[in-house]
Design a protein around this motif. Structure first.
Motif, short mmCIF file in Angstrom:
data_model
loop_
_atom_site.label_atom_id
_atom_site.label_comp_id
_atom_site.label_asym_id
_atom_site.label_seq_id
_atom_site.Cartn_x
_atom_site.Cartn_y
_atom_site.Cartn_z
N LEU A 1 0.84 -1.20 0.00
CA LEU A 1 0.00 0.00 0.00
C LEU A 1 0.88 1.25 0.00
CD1 LEU A 1 -2.58 -1.10 2.72
CD2 LEU A 1 -2.99 -0.98 0.25
N PRO A 2 0.34 2.39 -0.40
CA PRO A 2 1.12 3.63 -0.34
C PRO A 2 1.64 3.90 1.07
CG PRO A 2 -0.90 3.96 -1.57
CD PRO A 2 -1.01 2.60 -0.96
N ASP A 3 2.80 4.50 1.16
CA ASP A 3 3.41 4.79 2.46
C ASP A 3 2.51 5.66 3.34
OD1 ASP A 3 5.62 3.30 1.83
OD2 ASP A 3 6.80 5.02 1.13
N SER A 4 1.64 6.42 2.69
CA SER A 4 0.77 7.33 3.44
C SER A 4 -0.47 6.65 4.01
CB SER A 4 0.32 8.48 2.53
OG SER A 4 -0.39 7.96 1.41
N ALA A 5 -0.66 5.37 3.68
CA ALA A 5 -1.87 4.66 4.12
C ALA A 5 -1.94 4.63 5.65
CB ALA A 5 -1.88 3.24 3.57
N GLN A 6 -3.07 5.03 6.20
CA GLN A 6 -3.29 5.02 7.65
C GLN A 6 -3.93 3.69 8.02
OE1 GLN A 6 -2.38 7.67 9.72
NE2 GLN A 6 -1.43 8.50 7.87
N LEU A 7 -3.09 2.76 8.42
CA LEU A 7 -3.54 1.38 8.65
C LEU A 7 -3.63 1.10 10.15
CD1 LEU A 7 -4.07 -1.52 7.58
CD2 LEU A 7 -1.61 -1.89 7.70
N SER A 8 -4.75 0.49 10.56
CA SER A 8 -4.91 0.01 11.93
C SER A 8 -4.86 -1.51 11.92
CB SER A 8 -6.25 0.47 12.52
OG SER A 8 -6.30 1.88 12.63
N LEU A 9 -4.04 -2.10 12.78
CA LEU A 9 -3.91 -3.54 12.74
C LEU A 9 -3.70 -4.14 14.11
CD1 LEU A 9 -0.39 -4.68 11.53
CD2 LEU A 9 -0.87 -2.37 12.27
N TRP A 10 -4.10 -5.40 14.20
CA TRP A 10 -3.79 -6.27 15.32
C TRP A 10 -2.83 -7.34 14.81
CZ3 TRP A 10 -6.28 -5.97 20.21
CH2 TRP A 10 -7.36 -5.08 20.28
N PHE A 11 -1.94 -7.81 15.64
CA PHE A 11 -1.13 -8.97 15.32
C PHE A 11 -1.68 -10.17 16.10
CE2 PHE A 11 2.64 -6.12 14.20
CZ PHE A 11 2.52 -6.39 12.84
N ARG B 1 10.30 -9.70 15.25
CA ARG B 1 10.17 -9.32 13.83
C ARG B 1 8.96 -8.41 13.62
NH1 ARG B 1 10.16 -14.48 10.06
NH2 ARG B 1 10.04 -12.81 8.49
N LEU B 2 7.88 -8.69 14.33
CA LEU B 2 6.67 -7.88 14.18
C LEU B 2 6.88 -6.48 14.76
CD1 LEU B 2 4.06 -10.63 15.11
CD2 LEU B 2 4.78 -9.90 12.82
N VAL B 3 7.59 -6.40 15.86
CA VAL B 3 7.92 -5.09 16.42
C VAL B 3 8.76 -4.30 15.42
CG1 VAL B 3 9.19 -3.91 18.25
CG2 VAL B 3 7.71 -5.87 18.81
N ALA B 4 9.67 -4.98 14.73
CA ALA B 4 10.50 -4.31 13.73
C ALA B 4 9.65 -3.82 12.56
CB ALA B 4 11.59 -5.27 13.24
N VAL B 5 8.63 -4.59 12.17
CA VAL B 5 7.72 -4.16 11.11
C VAL B 5 7.05 -2.84 11.49
CG1 VAL B 5 5.53 -4.69 9.95
CG2 VAL B 5 7.28 -6.46 10.16
N LEU B 6 6.61 -2.74 12.72
CA LEU B 6 5.94 -1.51 13.18
C LEU B 6 6.91 -0.33 13.14
CD1 LEU B 6 3.93 -2.97 16.18
CD2 LEU B 6 3.00 -2.21 13.99
N ARG B 7 8.15 -0.56 13.48
CA ARG B 7 9.12 0.53 13.45
C ARG B 7 9.36 1.03 12.03
NH1 ARG B 7 13.07 -2.58 17.63
NH2 ARG B 7 12.09 -1.87 19.58
N ARG B 8 9.25 0.11 11.07
CA ARG B 8 9.45 0.50 9.67
C ARG B 8 8.28 1.30 9.12
NH1 ARG B 8 10.89 -5.00 8.71
NH2 ARG B 8 9.05 -5.26 7.39
N HIS B 9 7.14 1.21 9.78
CA HIS B 9 5.92 1.83 9.24
C HIS B 9 5.27 2.71 10.31
CE1 HIS B 9 6.06 -0.67 5.63
NE2 HIS B 9 6.36 -1.68 6.42
#
Length: 375
Positions: A114-124, A142-150
C-alpha cells in the motif's frame, strides 16, 4: 401471510448480555463478535443494538461482513478477524477504516504494498497453541520491527485464541496464557485473549480487550454452567406451529424409517419445521419442544419440512398451537445436545425460509426489513 417458522430476536437481551460481560470483565474493553451474520441473529440489527449500548468494537470474519455493516452506517470500529487476502481488500480496508487482524507474513507483504501514506490500523495475532491462525510466538521481535518501519501503521493490539477455554480443568489454557504473556513481556500494545468461555471461566484471560461471541446471544459456552446461572438471557426464540394432530394405535410407526413406534394409543402432532429450515436431521427421539408451556418430545425422524411430536403431555393441543423449538423457555444449548452439536450450529444453520423479526430494546416489535435475517 402467516410465516411457517419465525425466529424472534430480542435485541434488549443482547444489550443485557453485553452488560453481563462488562460486569465479568469491568477493566476490559469489549469487541463483540458479530461474524456469521451475528451468529445467525442478523448482523445489522444486532450491531446497531450493540453500538447503541456503547460496545467498544465489533468483530467480523471477513471484508464482506464488514462492508455490510459499513453500508448500514455503523460507526463503531470493526476488526477483520481473518485479515485481508488481496491487495484490493487491503486498500478497501484502509479506505473503510477497518482494523486488520494480521496473522501471517504474506499479509504483511500485502499491506506493505500500500502507499506509504496509508493510515492502517492492525492487530497482530499470535499462535499460543490453538494452531489455526497466528504468528509463531518467536516472531514477536520481527513484528515489532515491522511496526518501526511503518510509523503510519497503528497497532491496536496483540490477539491470541484459546483452544480449551470451555474446559474448566484444562491444563492447556493456563499454558497458552503464560506463553502469550511471556512472548510479549516488555512489548507495548494492548492484549486480547478471552472469548466467551475465557471471560467466564478464566479471570486471568480478562486482559485489555475481551471478545465475547456466544455469551452475547444468551448461551453459556461452558457445558457445566447454564446461561441462567450466569445471568444471560436468550436472544433468539425459534417457533413454528402444529399443522396436524392425529391419534395412532400402539405399535404404529411414525415417519421415515418408523424410527418411533407408539407404545400405546396416543396423539401425535405434526409441526411445520424441518431440516430445510435448519432443524437438524440428527435430532433424536426425545428432543424437547415446548407446546402450551409443557415440554413435549420429538417422536420420529426430522423430515425436510416437518417434525412429529408426542402430544401425550398436552392432550388439549390443537392445530395452530405455537411450538417453541428453542429460546426463552428452552435453552438452545440443551436442545443442541440432542443432535450432538452446539448452539452455535443451531443459530448459524437457520435457512432463508425462516422469517426473522427483531424486537427493539424498547420492547416494541419491529419487523426486519426482509424475512432473511434483517437484510
Amino acid at each position: 401471510m402467516i410465516p411457517r417458522v419465525t425466529a424472534t430476536i430480542d435485541l434488549a437481551a443482547i444489550q443485557h448480555n453485553l452488560r453481563v460481560v462488562r460486569g465479568l470483565a469491568p477493566r476490559s474493553r469489549v469487541m463483540a463478535a458479530v461474524k456469521a451474520d451475528a451468529y445467525g441473529h442478523g448482523a445489522v440489527p444486532v450491531a446497531r443494538a450493540l453500538e447503541a449500548a456503547g460496545v467498544d468494537a465489533l468483530a467480523v470474519a471477513c471484508l464482506e461482513e464488514a462492508m455490510e455493516l459499513r453500508q448500514a452506517h455503523l460507526l463503531t470500529p470493526i476488526a477483520l478477524l481473518e485479515g485481508v487476502i488481496s491487495h484490493e481488500e487491503a486498500a478497501l480496508a484502509v479506505y473503510e477504516r477497518l482494523q486488520v487482524v494480521v496473522h501471517d507474513h504474506w499479509q504483511i507483504a500485502l499491506l506493505e504494498a500500500l502507499p506509504d501514506s496509508a493510515q492502517l490500523s492492525l492487530w497482530f495475532k499470535l499462535d499460543s497453541g490453538m494452531h489455526r491462525l497466528g504468528f509463531p510466538l518467536a516472531d514477536v521481535p520481527r513484528l515489532v520491527a515491522v511496526l518501526r518501519r511503518h510509523p503510519n501503521w497503528k497497532l491496536e493490539g496483540w490477539i491470541t485464541h484459546l483452544a480449551c477455554a470451555d474446559e474448566p480443568d484444562s491444563d492447556f489454557t493456563p499454558t497458552q496464557i503464560a506463553r502469550f504473556n511471556d512472548a510479549l513481556a516488555g512489548v507495548a500494545g494492548p492484549r486480547s485473549i478471552a472469548n466467551s468461555a475465557g471471560i467466564i471461566g478464566w479471570p486471568q484471560a480478562r486482559t485489555d480487550w475481551v471478545r465475547p461471541g456466544l455469551a452475547l446471544y444468551g448461551c453459556s459456552p461452558l457445558p457445566q454452567v447454564t446461561a441462567a446461572a450466569l445471568g444471560l438471557k436468550p436472544a433468539m426464540t425459534l417457533e413454528s406451529r402444529l399443522i396436524a394432530v392425529r391419534e395412532y394405535a400402539a405399535g404404529e410407526g411414525i415417519g421415515y424409517g418408523r424410527r418411533y413406534v407408539c407404545p400405546e394409543r396416543m396423539p401425535i402432532g405434526v409441526v411445520a419445521i424441518g431440516y430445510a429450515d435448519g432443524m437438524h436431521r440428527a435430532f433424536a427421539n426425545g428432543t424437547p419442544v415446548i407446546i402450551g408451556g409443557r415440554r413435549v418430545p420429538l417422536a420420529g425422524r426430522v423430515s425436510m419440512d416437518m417434525i412429529t411430536v408426542d402430544l401425550r403431555a398436552v392432550p388439549q393441543a390443537e392445530v395452530g398451537d405455537a411450538v417453541q423449538l428453542w429460546g426463552r423457555d428452552l435453552a438452545a444449548e440443551e436442545v443442541a445436545g440432542y443432535a450432538g452439536t452446539l448452539a452455535y450450529e443451531l443459530f448459524c444453520g437457520l435457512t432463508q425460509r425462516v422469517h426473522f423479526r427483531h424486537l427493539e430494546p424498547t420492547a416494541a416489535a419491529v419487523e426486519a426489513r426482509s424475512t432473511q435475517r434483517g437484510r
